[in-house]
Design a protein around this motif. Structure first.
Motif, PDB file in Angstrom:
ATOM      1  N   LYS A  57       0.838  -1.196   0.000  1.00 32.55           N
ATOM      2  CA  LYS A  57       0.000   0.000   0.000  1.00 32.55           C
ATOM      3  C   LYS A  57       0.874   1.248   0.000  1.00 32.55           C
ATOM      4  O   LYS A  57       0.619   2.210  -0.721  1.00 32.55           O
ATOM      5  CB  LYS A  57      -0.890  -0.023   1.245  1.00 32.55           C
ATOM      6  CG  LYS A  57      -2.233   0.626   1.016  1.00 32.55           C
ATOM      7  CD  LYS A  57      -3.067   0.546   2.253  1.00 32.55           C
ATOM      8  CE  LYS A  57      -4.047  -0.596   2.230  1.00 32.55           C
ATOM      9  NZ  LYS A  57      -4.848  -0.672   3.434  1.00 32.55           N
ATOM     10  N   LYS A  68      -3.036   2.257  -2.946  1.00 28.56           N
ATOM     11  CA  LYS A  68      -4.033   1.317  -2.415  1.00 28.56           C
ATOM     12  C   LYS A  68      -4.443   0.297  -3.467  1.00 28.56           C
ATOM     13  O   LYS A  68      -4.517   0.598  -4.640  1.00 28.56           O
ATOM     14  CB  LYS A  68      -5.256   2.076  -1.926  1.00 28.56           C
ATOM     15  CG  LYS A  68      -5.217   2.279  -0.412  1.00 28.56           C
ATOM     16  CD  LYS A  68      -6.424   3.060   0.049  1.00 28.56           C
ATOM     17  CE  LYS A  68      -6.165   4.556  -0.049  1.00 28.56           C
ATOM     18  NZ  LYS A  68      -7.292   5.400   0.299  1.00 28.56           N
ATOM     19  N   SER A 111       0.461   5.238  -6.435  1.00 33.03           N
ATOM     20  CA  SER A 111      -0.836   5.903  -6.439  1.00 33.03           C
ATOM     21  C   SER A 111      -0.923   6.846  -7.641  1.00 33.03           C
ATOM     22  O   SER A 111       0.078   7.171  -8.275  1.00 33.03           O
ATOM     23  CB  SER A 111      -1.028   6.680  -5.142  1.00 33.03           C
ATOM     24  OG  SER A 111      -0.150   7.771  -5.124  1.00 33.03           O
ATOM     25  N   ARG A 119      -9.911  10.156  -5.831  1.00 33.46           N
ATOM     26  CA  ARG A 119      -9.141   8.975  -5.433  1.00 33.46           C
ATOM     27  C   ARG A 119      -7.701   9.066  -5.908  1.00 33.46           C
ATOM     28  O   ARG A 119      -7.163   8.131  -6.506  1.00 33.46           O
ATOM     29  CB  ARG A 119      -9.806   7.702  -5.945  1.00 33.46           C
ATOM     30  CG  ARG A 119     -10.223   7.784  -7.403  1.00 33.46           C
ATOM     31  CD  ARG A 119     -10.796   6.463  -7.849  1.00 33.46           C
ATOM     32  NE  ARG A 119     -11.251   6.537  -9.209  1.00 33.46           N
ATOM     33  CZ  ARG A 119     -11.161   5.522 -10.057  1.00 33.46           C
ATOM     34  NH1 ARG A 119     -10.652   4.394  -9.668  1.00 33.46           N
ATOM     35  NH2 ARG A 119     -11.607   5.635 -11.283  1.00 33.46           N
ATOM     36  N   ASP A 168      -5.373   6.297  -4.648  1.00 34.50           N
ATOM     37  CA  ASP A 168      -5.543   4.908  -5.056  1.00 34.50           C
ATOM     38  C   ASP A 168      -4.480   4.498  -6.059  1.00 34.50           C
ATOM     39  O   ASP A 168      -3.890   5.336  -6.732  1.00 34.50           O
ATOM     40  CB  ASP A 168      -6.931   4.713  -5.698  1.00 34.50           C
ATOM     41  CG  ASP A 168      -8.033   4.806  -4.674  1.00 34.50           C
ATOM     42  OD1 ASP A 168      -7.719   5.189  -3.530  1.00 34.50           O
ATOM     43  OD2 ASP A 168      -9.187   4.513  -5.010  1.00 34.50           O
ATOM     44  N   SER A 169      -4.294   3.181  -6.154  1.00 35.36           N
ATOM     45  CA  SER A 169      -3.308   2.679  -7.100  1.00 35.36           C
ATOM     46  C   SER A 169      -3.741   2.985  -8.525  1.00 35.36           C
ATOM     47  O   SER A 169      -4.901   2.821  -8.891  1.00 35.36           O
ATOM     48  CB  SER A 169      -3.132   1.178  -6.943  1.00 35.36           C
ATOM     49  OG  SER A 169      -2.349   0.681  -7.987  1.00 35.36           O
ATOM     50  N   LEU A 176      -3.044   1.332 -10.990  1.00 37.56           N
ATOM     51  CA  LEU A 176      -3.320   0.103 -11.729  1.00 37.56           C
ATOM     52  C   LEU A 176      -4.792  -0.268 -11.668  1.00 37.56           C
ATOM     53  O   LEU A 176      -5.255  -1.147 -12.395  1.00 37.56           O
ATOM     54  CB  LEU A 176      -2.474  -1.043 -11.166  1.00 37.56           C
ATOM     55  CG  LEU A 176      -0.968  -0.810 -11.249  1.00 37.56           C
ATOM     56  CD1 LEU A 176      -0.206  -1.978 -10.661  1.00 37.56           C
ATOM     57  CD2 LEU A 176      -0.534  -0.591 -12.680  1.00 37.56           C
ATOM     58  N   GLY A 177      -5.541   0.404 -10.772  1.00 42.08           N
ATOM     59  CA  GLY A 177      -6.968   0.108 -10.675  1.00 42.08           C
ATOM     60  C   GLY A 177      -7.807   0.850 -11.705  1.00 42.08           C
ATOM     61  O   GLY A 177      -9.004   0.622 -11.812  1.00 42.08           O
ATOM     62  N   SER A 228      -9.125   2.056 -15.528  1.00 46.63           N
ATOM     63  CA  SER A 228      -9.380   1.328 -16.775  1.00 46.63           C
ATOM     64  C   SER A 228      -8.279   1.637 -17.776  1.00 46.63           C
ATOM     65  O   SER A 228      -7.481   2.559 -17.584  1.00 46.63           O
ATOM     66  CB  SER A 228     -10.729   1.731 -17.344  1.00 46.63           C
ATOM     67  OG  SER A 228     -10.631   3.013 -17.919  1.00 46.63           O
ATOM     68  N   GLN A 251      -5.876   4.801 -17.779  1.00 46.61           N
ATOM     69  CA  GLN A 251      -4.437   4.620 -17.564  1.00 46.61           C
ATOM     70  C   GLN A 251      -3.641   5.343 -18.640  1.00 46.61           C
ATOM     71  O   GLN A 251      -2.632   5.993 -18.347  1.00 46.61           O
ATOM     72  CB  GLN A 251      -4.081   3.129 -17.590  1.00 46.61           C
ATOM     73  CG  GLN A 251      -4.509   2.382 -16.348  1.00 46.61           C
ATOM     74  CD  GLN A 251      -3.903   0.999 -16.262  1.00 46.61           C
ATOM     75  OE1 GLN A 251      -3.046   0.628 -17.047  1.00 46.61           O
ATOM     76  NE2 GLN A 251      -4.370   0.221 -15.309  1.00 46.61           N
TER      77      GLN A 251
END
Lengths: 400, 252
Positions: free
Chosen positions: A395, A400, B101, B141, B144-145, B147-148, B150, B154
């Motif tokens: 993390k 995250k 992130s 966000r 947030d990573s 990689l999450g 779309s 990206q």
């Protein structure tokens, strides 16, 4: 030709019938049973080790007392009937002859040097059998609560397993083990990871082909050879630099164990770093980052889980390392924060004392209990790492 | 008349013995979109990677000729490759956000350039994400990573990451080849907006995309530059037979 082969029947119930493939079935079963066998073996080892330490858990039972008495009745224990007056706490009140004194007490009285060696004081006592028969029942009655007493000594700092009043203080051993582990990891971790970073990100292909096998060859070194090297070379070398008192100490042990842990950490970190997709490094370079910035801020964080696993394996190796600890740490269960004091580790304690204990005696059980502790520690370490720290690290470095 | 950003003179590139680019000479105008088209393996991506010296990473590559960016030969011995890449950003075919992130992805470039001030970083992150038309989708966000996200998000994040180091030239290597039509149209729109401030060179397999987005088009074939000109000219009345065959779909 064609007529010899049956024409491929199109979608009939017959052609789509479920087939039993014997060889595939057998291969699958064999492979899975091998996998389960290794799990079973680990469990069996743990159960056996734990079973041998089981008498420690029979609090206050008679069985315990018997083993205690049997132990003392053996010819090896010269004291024979245990004498409670030999406790260090009691000598102040009564005048005791020098020969009776334990090594712990030599500070107060002038004692001959033979008395100072823990291994020999039993002989000295045999020369002067002053023990009285009347005290025997008392000793037995105290042994009735042997398990409780042994447990209460676990949390003391003294490790005096062979004595009329044995004390199995595990704290000193635990501190010693942790001290060596921390020192070894502080040395091995950075060195191995930086070496891995160099070979995976900077070294030319040719340099990598030379460096990697050589570092990995270090893993093939028997630990007794590393221990010998530490004992004969490193100890003298570092003593001449730092000028500390005891030649063999936690620091020397840590350095030697770092040598054992480096190839493990290096190999796995290197694999993790090399597995970082080239697209990440390309993206970083295309942003105008230098090679170093790319290596430290992109490749290294991306390989964090693998490097973490490598460090864990290194800790496991150092934690359980026996031969190097035996040869290079001095084996004195001292409680101090000084890294240049001798220490005694869990593994070395088992290694050095197992051959000298009486089967079934408390000391014997305690050694096996230490063995179980080693197992539990590494298991707990791995569990915590797997479920907690790893997630947090990912993390932190990867969002995250 | 129009100012030229990049002059390429007789540029040849060898992979070991194999000559992958053959004496390319072209002029790329500033603040315009230049599309490089051609069949697979014709050297257009290789040429694109020459412009910010990404081919340096491949040990067997040898380059001859000149690549003048604003009059400076970037293959000169005294030129620092790191500084070139700061001025010439690149967006790759496959979106490749760092496993960090969203915020860190954008802030990475300014940070390695020594920018530490948090408020300035925040500003750069927001401006870059807004420029890449992705701010509204990710503003809640940023931690947030990446990689999450779309695939299309990206890729726009990667464009924002490139913009964050404020380059002069942006190279795009088939930036929309792995995206759905909606994401593709967003990227194309973005390219259209960005050319106000940047010189953009885009490699594409998609004829329509080249026609829609670019001002100039260069057609590569077998490591050679066959034809270059205004996109309108190339697509309506090309001078070379090969170009016409390729554009009309007769080969490639």
């Amino acid at each position: 030709m064609n007529s010899q082969f049956p024409v491929n029947p199109s979608f009939t119930k017959e052609s789509l019938k479920k087939q039993f493939r014997l060889s595939e079935f057998l291969a699958e079963k064999i492979i899975s049973s091998v996998a389960f066998l290794s799990i079973a073996i680990i469990f069996l080892i743990f159960i056996f080790v734990f079973k041998e330490s089981l008498p420690l858990f029979s609090f206050g039972s008679d069985a315990k007392a018997k083993t205690e008495i049997q132990g003392t009745a053996k010819p090896e224990s010269y004291g024979g009937t245990t004498t409670e007056e030999l406790k260090p706490e009691s000598y102040g009140s009564e005048p005791v002859s020098n020969a009776d004194l334990k090594p712990e007490t030599y500070g107060s009285d002038p004692v001959s040097t033979e008395d100072l060696k823990p291994e020999t004081y039993g002989d000295v006592k045999a020369e002067t059998p002053e023990t009285t028969a009347t005290e025997t029942p008392e000793a037995v009655s105290e042994n009735n609560e042997g398990a409780d007493k042994t447990w209460s000594t676990f949390f003391t700092t003294e490790w005096v397993p062979v004595s009329e009043n044995p004390r199995f203080g595990l704290i000193g051993l635990l501190i010693g083990t942790l001290k060596v582990t921390v020192i070894a990891m502080l040395i091995a971790g950075p060195l191995a990871i930086l070496a891995a970073l160099y070979t995976s990100c900077f070294a030319s292909k040719r340099a990598k082909e030379i460096i990697k096998p050589i570092i990995e060859m270090l893993a093939a070194f028997p630990s007794v050879v590393i221990g010998f090297f530490a004992l004969m070379v490193l100890a003298t070398f570092f003593q001449s630099i730092f000028g500390y008192e005891s030649r063999l100490n936690a620091f020397i042990g840590g350095v030697a164990m770092a040598l054992a842990a480096i190839p493990i950490i290096y190999t796995i970190s290197e694999d993790a770093l090399s597995a970082v997709p080239k697209t990440f490094t390309e993206a970083s370079l295309a942003l105008g980052a230098s090679k170093w910035q790319t290596a430290f801020f992109v490749t290294l964080p991306a390989a964090t889980p693998g490097i973490f696993a490598a460090l864990l394996l290194g800790v496991g190796r150092v934690f359980g390392e026996t031969m190097i600890a035996l040869m290079a740490t001095g084996n004195a269960a001292l409680l101090s924060s000084n890294p240049f004091e001798s220490v005694r580790t869990f593994a070395a304690t088992i290694g050095s004392e197992m051959a000298e204990t009486v089967f079934g005696e408390t000391h014997y059980s305690v050694l096996f209990f230490i063995g179980s502790l080693l197992f539990i520690f590494s298991f707990a370490l791995n569990a915590v790492a797997e479920f907690y720290v790893k997630g947090k690290l990912i993390k932190k470095f990867q969002g995250k | 008349m129009k100012d030229i950003k990049i002059h390429v003179n007789d540029l040849s590139l060898y992979y070991g013995e194999k000559k992958a680019l053959k004496e390319i000479s072209m002029q790329i105008p500033a603040n315009k979109v230049t599309a490089l088209i051609g069949p697979s393996g014709c050297g257009k991506s290789t040429f694109l990677r020459c412009i910010n010296r990404m081919n340096d990473l491949i040990p067997s590559v040898r380059i001859t000729g000149e690549m003048l960016v604003e009059g400076i030969d970037i293959y000169d011995k005294n030129v620092d490759v790191v500084n070139i890449r700061k001025k010439i950003g690149m967006v790759f075919q496959k979106s490749n956000p760092f496993p960090k992130s969203i915020y860190e992805n954008i802030a990475y470039g300014p940070k390695i350039n020594g920018l530490k001030d948090k408020t300035q970083l925040d500003e750069i992150v927001e401006v870059s994400l807004r420029q890449a038309a992705i701010w509204d989708e990710v503003k809640d966000r940023l931690g947030d990573s990446a990689l999450g996200l779309s695939g299309g998000q990206q890729q726009r994040l990667c464009i924002a990451r490139t913009l964050a180091v404020s380059p002069d030239i942006i190279l795009m290597d088939e930036p929309a080849s792995a995206l759905d039509p909606i994401s593709t149209s967003k990227i194309e729109e973005l390219v259209h907006q960005l050319k106000e401030q940047y010189t953009i060179i885009i490699v594409t397999h998609n004829m329509q995309q080249a026609a829609r987005t670019s001002d100039h088009t260069a057609f590569f074939y077998m490591g050679e530059l066959i034809e270059m000109g205004k996109t309108n000219t190339i697509f309506t009345k090309p001078l070379q037979k090969q170009t016409e065959d390729y554009i009309t779909g007769r080969f490639g």
